[in-house]
Structure formats: structure tokens, C-alpha cells
Design a protein around this motif. Structure first.
Motif, PDB file in Angstrom:
ATOM      1  N   ASP A 194       0.821  -1.218   0.000  1.00  0.00           N
ATOM      2  CA  ASP A 194       0.000   0.000   0.000  1.00  0.00           C
ATOM      3  C   ASP A 194       0.854   1.266   0.000  1.00  0.00           C
ATOM      4  O   ASP A 194       0.557   2.230   0.715  1.00  0.00           O
ATOM      5  CB  ASP A 194      -0.944  -0.005   1.211  1.00  0.00           C
ATOM      6  N   LYS A 195       1.891   1.286  -0.826  1.00  0.00           N
ATOM      7  CA  LYS A 195       2.781   2.439  -0.914  1.00  0.00           C
ATOM      8  C   LYS A 195       2.599   3.239  -2.207  1.00  0.00           C
ATOM      9  O   LYS A 195       3.332   4.193  -2.451  1.00  0.00           O
ATOM     10  CB  LYS A 195       4.237   1.968  -0.824  1.00  0.00           C
ATOM     11  N   MET A 196       1.602   2.879  -2.998  1.00  0.00           N
ATOM     12  CA  MET A 196       1.399   3.556  -4.277  1.00  0.00           C
ATOM     13  C   MET A 196       0.448   4.743  -4.097  1.00  0.00           C
ATOM     14  O   MET A 196      -0.760   4.644  -4.333  1.00  0.00           O
ATOM     15  CB  MET A 196       0.841   2.569  -5.300  1.00  0.00           C
ATOM     16  N   GLU A 197       0.977   5.882  -3.681  1.00  0.00           N
ATOM     17  CA  GLU A 197       0.166   7.078  -3.474  1.00  0.00           C
ATOM     18  C   GLU A 197      -0.159   7.745  -4.817  1.00  0.00           C
ATOM     19  O   GLU A 197       0.560   7.569  -5.808  1.00  0.00           O
ATOM     20  CB  GLU A 197       0.898   8.056  -2.561  1.00  0.00           C
ATOM     21  N   LEU A 198      -1.237   8.546  -4.827  1.00  0.00           N
ATOM     22  CA  LEU A 198      -1.744   9.094  -6.073  1.00  0.00           C
ATOM     23  C   LEU A 198      -0.739  10.012  -6.767  1.00  0.00           C
ATOM     24  O   LEU A 198      -0.502   9.888  -7.974  1.00  0.00           O
ATOM     25  CB  LEU A 198      -3.047   9.865  -5.813  1.00  0.00           C
ATOM     26  N   THR A 199      -0.136  10.958  -6.039  1.00  0.00           N
ATOM     27  CA  THR A 199       0.747  11.936  -6.681  1.00  0.00           C
ATOM     28  C   THR A 199       1.943  11.289  -7.364  1.00  0.00           C
ATOM     29  O   THR A 199       2.212  11.571  -8.541  1.00  0.00           O
ATOM     30  CB  THR A 199       1.221  12.988  -5.667  1.00  0.00           C
ATOM     31  N   PRO A 200       2.715  10.427  -6.694  1.00  0.00           N
ATOM     32  CA  PRO A 200       3.835   9.801  -7.402  1.00  0.00           C
ATOM     33  C   PRO A 200       3.391   8.889  -8.533  1.00  0.00           C
ATOM     34  O   PRO A 200       4.109   8.752  -9.534  1.00  0.00           O
ATOM     35  CB  PRO A 200       4.562   9.016  -6.306  1.00  0.00           C
ATOM     36  N   VAL A 201       2.213   8.270  -8.396  1.00  0.00           N
ATOM     37  CA  VAL A 201       1.709   7.434  -9.492  1.00  0.00           C
ATOM     38  C   VAL A 201       1.432   8.296 -10.718  1.00  0.00           C
ATOM     39  O   VAL A 201       1.814   7.947 -11.846  1.00  0.00           O
ATOM     40  CB  VAL A 201       0.433   6.680  -9.057  1.00  0.00           C
ATOM     41  N   LEU A 202       0.766   9.450 -10.517  1.00  0.00           N
ATOM     42  CA  LEU A 202       0.500  10.348 -11.638  1.00  0.00           C
ATOM     43  C   LEU A 202       1.797  10.896 -12.228  1.00  0.00           C
ATOM     44  O   LEU A 202       1.918  11.017 -13.460  1.00  0.00           O
ATOM     45  CB  LEU A 202      -0.394  11.503 -11.179  1.00  0.00           C
ATOM     46  N   LEU A 203       2.753  11.218 -11.376  1.00  0.00           N
ATOM     47  CA  LEU A 203       4.058  11.678 -11.868  1.00  0.00           C
ATOM     48  C   LEU A 203       4.730  10.597 -12.704  1.00  0.00           C
ATOM     49  O   LEU A 203       5.285  10.871 -13.775  1.00  0.00           O
ATOM     50  CB  LEU A 203       4.965  12.072 -10.700  1.00  0.00           C
ATOM     51  N   GLY A 204       4.690   9.377 -12.208  1.00  0.00           N
ATOM     52  CA  GLY A 204       5.300   8.274 -12.933  1.00  0.00           C
ATOM     53  C   GLY A 204       4.665   8.080 -14.300  1.00  0.00           C
ATOM     54  O   GLY A 204       5.356   7.841 -15.298  1.00  0.00           O
ATOM     55  N   VAL A 205       3.341   8.206 -14.359  1.00  0.00           N
ATOM     56  CA  VAL A 205       2.631   8.069 -15.639  1.00  0.00           C
ATOM     57  C   VAL A 205       3.007   9.212 -16.575  1.00  0.00           C
ATOM     58  O   VAL A 205       3.244   9.006 -17.779  1.00  0.00           O
ATOM     59  CB  VAL A 205       1.107   8.032 -15.398  1.00  0.00           C
ATOM     60  N   LEU A 206       3.070  10.434 -16.034  1.00  0.00           N
ATOM     61  CA  LEU A 206       3.447  11.593 -16.854  1.00  0.00           C
ATOM     62  C   LEU A 206       4.856  11.437 -17.428  1.00  0.00           C
ATOM     63  O   LEU A 206       5.118  11.779 -18.591  1.00  0.00           O
ATOM     64  CB  LEU A 206       3.367  12.866 -16.003  1.00  0.00           C
ATOM     65  N   LEU A 207       5.761  10.901 -16.629  1.00  0.00           N
ATOM     66  CA  LEU A 207       7.162  10.781 -17.048  1.00  0.00           C
ATOM     67  C   LEU A 207       7.396   9.635 -18.028  1.00  0.00           C
ATOM     68  O   LEU A 207       8.503   9.498 -18.565  1.00  0.00           O
ATOM     69  CB  LEU A 207       8.055  10.607 -15.816  1.00  0.00           C
ATOM     70  N   ILE A 208       6.361   8.832 -18.269  1.00  0.00           N
ATOM     71  CA  ILE A 208       6.500   7.761 -19.260  1.00  0.00           C
ATOM     72  C   ILE A 208       6.853   8.331 -20.630  1.00  0.00           C
ATOM     73  O   ILE A 208       7.684   7.767 -21.359  1.00  0.00           O
ATOM     74  CB  ILE A 208       5.197   6.939 -19.349  1.00  0.00           C
TER      75      ILE A 208
END
Length: 250
Positions: A194-208
Motif C-alpha cells: 500500500d505504498k502507491m500514493e496518487l501523486t507519485p503514481v501520476l508523476l510516474g505516468v506523466l514521465l513515461i
């Protein structure tokens, strides 16, 4: 969700993150490794260790995919499998330490690793024997631990292969394939804890997107007969990233 996207686009250091990701993807495209070594010293300046690792593995799960089929055909799958077995054993311990680590310590650890790898390779570290199963399991185990505790699984595997006499195309394919599968393993473990927080997930998707573009650019540059040039370029970019990320510049 619109509010989350607005906050994402206003994220402090987003421009530097995009630039760093493109550069990291380019290095990964022509060498088969280097994303974490280039990206994490930059990311560590703008986010927590867990967020840095989350954004890294999410963008890395997609960015290198265009180069994966050729890597799968070229790689020595038995070697990759042995390294992954070792990594799977040690990764959970590394993640437990990461979750409790202070951001400054994370940045120092990542930068020291980032600077050490090119220095060792440029200094002429080479294996004088074949890469046997024992070395493969050992490199994978150390890689899994470092990938968990510092988000940098590459150094043990990079040193193993770059110090060997394997052909450049095999080195690139083995490292690339190993790191792609490793990233998916990290995503699974972060999600389970349960370490997948929304902000870093969205950042990770953006940086794809910049990561993917960098990988494509790097792959277009790759020619096996220019192995020495790639090593020198990779060493230089990696060391600049490591130096820029040291907390002493804050």
C-alpha cells in the motif's frame, strides 16, 4: 482528479524531472542501463525516497518496452533468470529499509552509488573468468537489495557484465531485460504494501512520455561497433547526475 492533475502540473521541479527522465531514457536506450543512475540523483532533490522509487519503476515499466523484443531475442535467458531469482530474495529486505530511511541519507546513498559505478568501470575493473551461475545469483541478490534500499538495482549487474568479455549486444540485452522485469517486481511489492500514493503514481505516468522518447532516441543511436563511445558517454552522464544530486549543493 482535475485538482490532482493541476497540482501535478504545478509540481516543484517538474521541468527538471522531465529533462532528467529524457536524458536517463536516452542513456538506457543505447547502453541498456542507466535510468536509475541518472534519474534518482535528480528526483531525490524534489521528492521522498519512496516517491522517487515509485515514479522510477512506473515510467520504467513502459519506457523501455519498444526495445524489449530485440533484447529478449538477444539476451541469455538462463543468466537473466538466475539474477532475478537472487533479486527476488533480497528485494523485500531492501524495501523495508527504504521505507524507514531519511531523504538526505537516501540522496547520499544514491549519489555515492552513481559515482562509484563509472569510476570502477573507467578504472579498468574486468573479470578474468567466465560469468558462472554463482556470480549471476550473487549479482542478482545484491542488485535486489540495492534496488530496494536505494532504488538502484543496476550497479552489481552492470559491473558484472561491463567487466566481462561478453559481446556488447549481449551485455545490453541482458541488463535491459533484467531491469525491465525487476521494475515490475518492485511495482507489485509496493502495491502489496500500500505504498502507491496518487501523486507519485501520476508523476510516474506523466514521465513515461519523456522516458519513452529518450529510449527511442538512444536505441536509434546504438551501433555495436561504437561500444567504447557508449561507455564513455554513459560514464560522463552518470557522474554528472551523481554530482548534481549531492545534498551538499542545497
Amino acid at each position: 482528479m482535475p485538482e490532482a492533475i493541476s497540482e501535478l502540473l504545478a509540481y516543484d521541479g517538474l521541468g527538471w524531472l522531465i529533462f532528467g527522465v529524457f536524458l536517463a531514457g536516452t542513456v538506457r536506450g543505447f547502453t541498456g542501463f542507466g535510468t536509475a543512475l541518472v534519474y534518482l540523483p535528480i528526483a531525490g532533490q524534489f521528492m521522498s525516497p519512496v516517491w522517487a522509487l515509485t515514479t522510477l519503476v512506473l515510467m520504467e515499466a513502459v519506457g523501455p518496452l519498444p526495445n524489449t523484443p530485440s533484447a529478449f531475442r538477444t539476451a541469455r535467458l538462463d543468466q537473466v533468470r538466475r539474477m532475478l531469482i537472487g533479486a527476488t530474495i533480497a528485494l523485500p529486505l531492501g524495501l523495508l529499509i527504504l521505507f524507514a530511511m531519511k531523504p538526505e541519507l537516501f540522496r547520499y546513498g544514491v549519489c555515492v552509488l552513481t559515482l562509484t559505478v563509472p569510476l570502477l568501470l573507467a578504472g579498468g575493473v574486468r573479470l578474468r573468468r567466465d560469468i558462472g551461475p554463482g556470480l549471476q545469483y550473487g549479482a542478482g541478490t545484491l542488485s535486489g537489495f540495492l534496488g530496494g534500499v536505494a532504488g538502484v538495482p543496476g550497479p552489481p549487474v552492470i559491473l558484472l557484465y561491463m567487466a566481462s568479455s561478453e559481446p556488447a549486444r549481449v551485455i545490453r540485452a541482458n541488463i535491459m531485460l533484467y531491469l525491465i522485469i525487476f521494475d515490475f517486481a518492485v511495482i507489485a511489492m509496493l502495491a502489496l504494501q500500500d505504498k502507491m500514493e496518487l501523486t507519485p503514481v501520476l508523476l510516474g505516468v506523466l514521465l513515461i512520455v519523456p522516458n519513452l522518447l529518450g529510449n527511442l532516441a538512444g536505441a536509434a543511436m546504438f551501433h555495436p561497433d561504437r561500444q567504447r563511445l557508449y561507455r564513455v558517454a554513459g560514464y560522463g552522464i552518470t557522474m554528472m547526475s551523481g554530482l548534481s544530486g549531492l545534498p551538499i549543493w542545497d
